[in-house]
Design a protein around this motif. Structure first.
Motif, PDB file in Angstrom:
ATOM      1  N   GLU A  84       4.253   0.978  27.176  1.00 33.21           N
ATOM      2  CA  GLU A  84       3.727   2.339  27.336  1.00 33.21           C
ATOM      3  C   GLU A  84       4.775   3.330  27.838  1.00 33.21           C
ATOM      4  O   GLU A  84       4.617   4.532  27.652  1.00 33.21           O
ATOM      5  N   THR A  85       5.843   2.822  28.482  1.00 35.42           N
ATOM      6  CA  THR A  85       6.953   3.708  28.864  1.00 35.42           C
ATOM      7  C   THR A  85       7.516   4.412  27.634  1.00 35.42           C
ATOM      8  O   THR A  85       7.962   5.561  27.699  1.00 35.42           O
TER       9      THR A  85
ATOM     10  N   LEU B  82       5.622   4.255  24.382  1.00 36.63           N
ATOM     11  CA  LEU B  82       4.550   4.707  23.485  1.00 36.63           C
ATOM     12  C   LEU B  82       3.787   5.911  24.032  1.00 36.63           C
ATOM     13  O   LEU B  82       3.439   6.826  23.276  1.00 36.63           O
ATOM     14  N   ALA B  83       3.510   5.926  25.344  1.00 39.44           N
ATOM     15  CA  ALA B  83       2.706   7.021  25.907  1.00 39.44           C
ATOM     16  C   ALA B  83       3.381   8.384  25.717  1.00 39.44           C
ATOM     17  O   ALA B  83       2.747   9.324  25.234  1.00 39.44           O
ATOM     18  N   PRO B  84       4.672   8.528  26.072  1.00 35.97           N
ATOM     19  CA  PRO B  84       5.291   9.840  25.832  1.00 35.97           C
ATOM     20  C   PRO B  84       5.442  10.180  24.352  1.00 35.97           C
ATOM     21  O   PRO B  84       5.395  11.359  23.987  1.00 35.97           O
TER      22      PRO B  84
ATOM     23  N   ARG C 223       3.240   9.397  21.995  1.00 37.94           N
ATOM     24  CA  ARG C 223       1.909   9.890  21.604  1.00 37.94           C
ATOM     25  C   ARG C 223       1.674  11.305  22.123  1.00 37.94           C
ATOM     26  O   ARG C 223       1.234  12.185  21.395  1.00 37.94           O
ATOM     27  N   ALA C 224       2.000  11.520  23.396  1.00 42.01           N
ATOM     28  CA  ALA C 224       1.762  12.843  23.997  1.00 42.01           C
ATOM     29  C   ALA C 224       2.621  13.900  23.322  1.00 42.01           C
ATOM     30  O   ALA C 224       2.158  15.009  23.023  1.00 42.01           O
TER      31      ALA C 224
END
Lengths: 306, 306
Positions: B252-253, B255-257, B259-260
Motif C-alpha cells: 500500500e506504500t 498502491l495507495a498514493p 490510486r489517490a
C-alpha cells in the motif's frame, strides 16, 4: 448532417448534406426536432434507395456524443439529447429488420480510413484528426479500439508542462488539444497578438507570410504533436499514422516537420509512416455505413450483397 | 532459469529453478552453453512428465530478448544469442510434433495475470511490472497487444521534463524507467546522498524510517508513475491495472498514493482499479506455458487435455 447510401462493398451510391435544425433555445426546437430531422433523412434516403432498385439493410449513425451501444441510446449536449433512444426510433421508422449501428465519429472515420483510405492494409495504425478538437482512432491487431467508448483520447493527454500548461475544456491542464487543435492555434495566436483571426486557416496564411507570432504558435503545436506521436509509437508501435482534420490542409507544412521530429526522437522504436488521411470530411459518414454493413455480415450469414 | 510443467487447464504440476550457465567471457561458455542448458532442461522435464504419466505437447520459452516468432529465432545480448534458432533446436531435441512458442517475458507475465491472476475477467487492462526496468503488457479487447514485439514500452515514454530529465539506456531522455524502476530508486538515492544502497529494498526501508532523501526519491517516482497511469487510462481506458515486479512488494506504500493520485487527476476518464499483480515471479514462466497450450488449441482441434 452528412448522409449517403453505401453499397456492401463500400461504394458510395449517393451522398448529400442536409442542415441540422437548431436544438438549443431560444430559436431551437429541442432534441426532438433534431431527432425528427434524422428520422426524416433516414426514411427519405431509404425511399431513394428503393427508387434506385436497392434495399436499405442497415443504418449507421455517427454522433458527436456519448453512445450506449447496448441500449442504443445517445447523449449529446449540442443536440439536447439525453439517453435518446436513436436505435429504437430508427427501427420504428424503417422497420425492425433494419440493423442500426451507432458509433463514435472519430472511430467511424478511422474505420473508413482503415477500410478504404490512408490506413488500408495496416493492422496497427492511428487515425489522428486535428480539428476543433483532437481525438484518435486506434487500430490494434486489425480492429478499432473502443475501450467501451473511452479509448483514444490522445487530445486529452498532457504534452504541455509547467506554467505554460493551459486549462483544457476537459478539466485537465496542458492537454494536446489546448495547443495543437485548429481552435487552439487561432485562440493562441489571438492571445499573443490581441488580433482576432479567422480560425487556424488564417494562422497558416500568416505563417506562410513569415509572421513571427504565427511561427511561434505553430512551433508550439508541432512540438506537442511530435511528443504525442513519439509517445503513441513507443506504446502501441503503429506502422502508419494518418493525420486528418482541418489542419492537414497545411500539407507538408505540417507533415514534413512531424516526420523529421519523430524520426529524430525515436531510438529503439519502430518508425511509423506519417501520412495525410485520404477521406477528408466524408470519413465519418462512410465509416458509419461500413460499420453498419459489418453488423449485417455478423448477424446474417451468406446473403450479404444487394 | 524458472521452469515447470503445466497442464492444459493451467494447473502447475511441477516447478523448479535451475541456474543459467554464464554466457559472457572470460568464464562463460558462450551462447551455445546457454542453449544446451535450455535443451537439457526441456528434455529432462519432458522425461519427468512421461514418468508422471503425462506427455509434453508444447513448449513455451520466454526470453529477455528480441523474438522473431515467424523464424523461431531469438537474439539476446546477455545470452550471446544472435538469431539463435531456439524453436528448431527444441524440436530437434523433442521431436517435430511439439509446438514451441517463443514469447516476450513481460507479455507472457501479463498473459498469466490475465488468465489466472489479477487481470482475470478483464478485457481491457494493463500489467505493469516495476522491476530493474519497466515494460508493460497491454490487454485490449481481451488480447495481449504485441505490435510485432514493439508495443508496451511505457517505461520508455517521457514523464520527466526539462533539466531533471536523465538520459535513459534506450537513448531517450526522461523515461519513466529513469525515475520509477527499482534500479532507478537505488541509483537516484545514491546520487542524492553519496551513499550506496542495497537496491530499492533499502530505499523503501529508509523511507519507512523517515529518511528525507528516500522520501524525495520515492515521491519523484510516484509522480512519474501517476502521470504514466493517467496517460494510459486516457488513451486506452483499462478497467484494471495490475502493478507487478519487485516494487509492488511495497504494498500500500506504493498502491495507495497511486490510486489517490490517479483519482485526483482524472476528469472525464473511466477510473481503473489499481491492484497488485498476483503471480509474482512465476508469472512469466506460467504465461509461457499457457501461450504454448494456446498453440495446441489453435493447431489441433478437439483433443486438448491430457
Amino acid at each position: 448532417m452528412k448522409c449517403g447510401l453505401v453499397a456492401a462493398d463500400g461504394a458510395v451510391l449517393h451522398r448529400e448534406t442536409r442542415s441540422t435544425p437548431r436544438a438549443l433555445p431560444p430559436s431551437g426546437g429541442g432534441g426532438r426536432a433534431v431527432l425528427d430531422a434524422l428520422l426524416e433523412t433516414v426514411v427519405e434516403l431509404s425511399q431513394k434507395a428503393a427508387a434506385d432498385g436497392h434495399r436499405v439493410r442497415a443504418v449507421g449513425v455517427v454522433v458527436p456524443g456519448i453512445i450506449d451501444a447496448e441500449q442504443g441510446t445517445v447523449s449529446a449536449e449540442n443536440l439536447l439529447w439525453v439517453n435518446t433512444p436513436v436505435r429504437a426510433e430508427i427501427q420504428a421508422a424503417l422497420g425492425p429488420d433494419h440493423q442500426v449501428h451507432l458509433a463514435h465519429d472519430v472511430r467511424a472515420g478511422g474505420y473508413a480510413e482503415l477500410r478504404q483510405g490512408a490506413l488500408r492494409g495496416t493492422t496497427n495504425s492511428l487515425f489522428l484528426p486535428l480539428g476543433t478538437g483532437i481525438a484518435a482512432a486506434m487500430v490494434v491487431d486489425g480492429s478499432l479500439v473502443s475501450g467501451d467508448g473511452y479509448a483514444g483520447e490522445l487530445g486529452h493527454t498532457r504534452f504541455v508542462h509547467g506554467e505554460a500548461a493551459e486549462l483544457c475544456a476537459c478539466g485537465q491542464y496542458g492537454c494536446l488539444e489546448t495547443v495543437a487543435s485548429a481552435a487552439a492555434l487561432a485562440r493562441r495566436y489571438g492571445a499573443r497578438t490581441g488580433r482576432v483571426v479567422d480560425g487556424a486557416r488564417e494562422v497558416l496564411e500568416l505563417l506562410a507570410e513569415g509572421d513571427a507570432d504565427a511561427a511561434i504558435v505553430w512551433d508550439e503545436a508541432l512540438t506537442a504533436l511530435i511528443d504525442a506521436l513519439v509517445l503513441y509509437t513507443t506504446l502501441v508501435a503503429p506502422t502508419r499514422i494518418a493525420i486528418g482534420g482541418g489542419l492537414v490542409g497545411a500539407g507538408e507544412t505540417l507533415l514534413a516537420p512531424l516526420r523529421a521530429g519523430v524520426h529524430e526522437r525515436l531510438t529503439f522504436q519502430r518508425e511509423p509512416e506519417i501520412v495525410a488521411a485520404e477521406l477528408g470530411e466524408e470519413a465519418g459518414c462512410l465509416g458509419a455505413a461500413l460499420l453498419a454493413w459489418d453488423r449485417v455480415t455478423v448477424d446474417e450469414s451468406g446473403e450479404q450483397t444487394e
